[in-house]
Write a protein that holds these residues in place. Structure first.
Motif, mmCIF file in Angstrom:
data_model
loop_
_atom_site.group_PDB
_atom_site.id
_atom_site.type_symbol
_atom_site.label_atom_id
_atom_site.label_comp_id
_atom_site.label_asym_id
_atom_site.label_seq_id
_atom_site.Cartn_x
_atom_site.Cartn_y
_atom_site.Cartn_z
ATOM 1 N N MET A 46 0.824 -1.214 0.000
ATOM 2 C CA MET A 46 0.000 0.000 0.000
ATOM 3 C C MET A 46 0.859 1.264 0.000
ATOM 4 N N HIS A 47 2.024 1.202 0.606
ATOM 5 C CA HIS A 47 2.949 2.332 0.519
ATOM 6 C C HIS A 47 3.325 2.575 -0.944
ATOM 7 N N GLY A 48 3.590 1.489 -1.662
ATOM 8 C CA GLY A 48 3.902 1.616 -3.088
ATOM 9 C C GLY A 48 2.735 2.170 -3.872
ATOM 10 N N VAL A 49 1.525 1.730 -3.549
ATOM 11 C CA VAL A 49 0.326 2.240 -4.223
ATOM 12 C C VAL A 49 0.220 3.751 -4.028
ATOM 13 N N MET A 50 0.479 4.219 -2.820
ATOM 14 C CA MET A 50 0.397 5.657 -2.538
ATOM 15 C C MET A 50 1.372 6.438 -3.417
ATOM 16 N N LEU A 51 2.527 5.846 -3.669
ATOM 17 C CA LEU A 51 3.566 6.531 -4.434
ATOM 18 C C LEU A 51 3.511 6.224 -5.925
ATOM 19 N N GLY A 52 2.668 5.248 -6.297
ATOM 20 C CA GLY A 52 2.579 4.854 -7.702
ATOM 21 C C GLY A 52 3.813 4.118 -8.187
ATOM 22 N N VAL A 53 4.459 3.368 -7.283
ATOM 23 C CA VAL A 53 5.672 2.628 -7.631
ATOM 24 C C VAL A 53 5.606 1.210 -7.070
ATOM 25 N N GLN A 54 6.422 0.357 -7.635
ATOM 26 C CA GLN A 54 6.638 -0.988 -7.093
ATOM 27 C C GLN A 54 7.856 -0.887 -6.196
ATOM 28 N N LEU A 55 7.684 -1.121 -4.914
ATOM 29 C CA LEU A 55 8.804 -0.997 -3.987
ATOM 30 C C LEU A 55 9.683 -2.239 -4.028
ATOM 31 N N PRO A 56 10.996 -2.044 -3.899
ATOM 32 C CA PRO A 56 11.910 -3.198 -3.906
ATOM 33 C C PRO A 56 11.681 -4.072 -2.688
ATOM 34 N N GLU A 84 -1.892 16.568 -6.731
ATOM 35 C CA GLU A 84 -3.182 15.890 -6.814
ATOM 36 C C GLU A 84 -2.986 14.489 -7.378
ATOM 37 N N VAL A 85 -3.635 13.515 -6.732
ATOM 38 C CA VAL A 85 -3.573 12.131 -7.194
ATOM 39 C C VAL A 85 -4.991 11.615 -7.395
ATOM 40 N N SER A 86 -5.108 10.637 -8.259
ATOM 41 C CA SER A 86 -6.399 10.000 -8.514
ATOM 42 C C SER A 86 -6.585 8.864 -7.517
ATOM 43 N N THR A 87 -7.748 8.804 -6.901
ATOM 44 C CA THR A 87 -8.043 7.756 -5.927
ATOM 45 C C THR A 87 -9.435 7.187 -6.212
ATOM 46 N N PRO A 88 -9.761 6.018 -5.648
ATOM 47 C CA PRO A 88 -11.115 5.481 -5.830
ATOM 48 C C PRO A 88 -12.201 6.426 -5.315
ATOM 49 N N GLY A 89 -11.839 7.301 -4.366
ATOM 50 C CA GLY A 89 -12.797 8.259 -3.834
ATOM 51 C C GLY A 89 -12.774 9.600 -4.543
ATOM 52 N N GLY A 90 -11.999 9.706 -5.616
ATOM 53 C CA GLY A 90 -11.881 10.964 -6.351
ATOM 54 C C GLY A 90 -10.527 11.598 -6.105
ATOM 55 N N PRO A 91 -10.247 12.695 -6.808
ATOM 56 C CA PRO A 91 -8.942 13.333 -6.675
ATOM 57 C C PRO A 91 -8.748 13.937 -5.277
ATOM 58 N N MET A 92 -7.512 13.845 -4.795
ATOM 59 C CA MET A 92 -7.124 14.486 -3.538
ATOM 60 C C MET A 92 -5.614 14.667 -3.558
ATOM 61 N N THR A 93 -5.110 15.376 -2.578
ATOM 62 C CA THR A 93 -3.663 15.544 -2.514
ATOM 63 C C THR A 93 -3.018 14.234 -2.071
ATOM 64 N N LEU A 94 -1.755 14.068 -2.444
ATOM 65 C CA LEU A 94 -1.015 12.877 -2.024
ATOM 66 C C LEU A 94 -1.011 12.776 -0.505
ATOM 67 N N GLU A 95 -0.777 13.889 0.200
ATOM 68 C CA GLU A 95 -0.720 13.811 1.658
ATOM 69 C C GLU A 95 -2.065 13.390 2.253
ATOM 70 N N ASP A 96 -3.168 13.872 1.698
ATOM 71 C CA ASP A 96 -4.477 13.441 2.201
ATOM 72 C C ASP A 96 -4.718 11.970 1.915
ATOM 73 N N HIS A 97 -4.296 11.518 0.748
ATOM 74 C CA HIS A 97 -4.466 10.110 0.403
ATOM 75 C C HIS A 97 -3.649 9.226 1.348
ATOM 76 N N VAL A 98 -2.415 9.585 1.595
ATOM 77 C CA VAL A 98 -1.582 8.839 2.547
ATOM 78 C C VAL A 98 -2.246 8.846 3.917
ATOM 79 N N ASP A 99 -2.719 10.008 4.340
ATOM 80 C CA ASP A 99 -3.319 10.142 5.668
ATOM 81 C C ASP A 99 -4.564 9.274 5.824
#
Length: 188
Positions: A46-56, A84-99
């Protein structure tokens, strides 16, 4: 504030990961399909999902979690936090999505990991209050979707069916029951 909350929750989760004995990684967690190791793997994913990356990944869950949290913390402490990032709940800031997602996951899955491995299961009262308010504010139709396995993609289950708890149960137990965990059961 979001960065500091994430840091505190990541510190607590990391301490739980660090305290898992080698023979406990296969222990069943309160999440029906996951072992203790799979709980940690999910949190890292899920950390990777937040960042849009595949973590090692390595063979060490603690090393992997530390790298995942380092990358999220770095993003939270940069200008990228307000992207701004796209989420299942609609666009929000990355920090709000992480939070709202991975930071809250650290609390709930920290309890799962603690329960699976015999560690202190106490959730800080401020986190209980915050998560209770957040989950109770979810509209019923969306909460139904959160409780439906696969509604957000294959294998994704946000919350399980509500588990009834006593009316005089602690705030932590009421929260856990509401999100689909049985706070009294040690048999899973």
């Amino acid at each position: 504030m979001i960065s500091a909350r994430y840091r505190a929750r990541a510190d607590a989760f990391e301490a739980k990961v660090a305290n898992v004995r080698a023979d406990q990684w296969g222990s069943q967690s309160p999440c029906a399909r996951w072992t203790a190791l799979e709980v940690v793997d999910h949190v890292i994913d899920m950390h990777g999902v937040m960042l849009g990356v595949q973590l090692p990944r390595t063979e060490d869950p603690l090393t992997d979690f530390r790298e995942a949290r380092r990358q999220v913390q770095e993003a939270l402490d940069s200008d990228r936090a307000r992207d701004e990032v796209s989420t299942p709940g609609g666009p929000m800031t990355l920090e709000d999505h992480v939070d709202q997602v991975v930071s809250d996951d650290l609390v709930l899955h920290g309890w799962d990991l603690a329960r699976a491995t015999g560690q202190d299961e106490t959730i800080p009262p401020d986190d209980v209050d915050r998560l209770w308010a957040a989950t109770r504010s979810v509209p019923p139709e969306l909460m139904e979707r959160f409780r439906t396995p696969g509604a957000f993609g294959p294998g994704i289950e946000v919350y399980g069916p509500e588990v009834p708890v006593a009316e005089d149960a602690s705030a932590q137990d009421r929260l856990l029951g509401y999100v689909g965990r049985d706070p009294l059961s040690k048999n899973f």
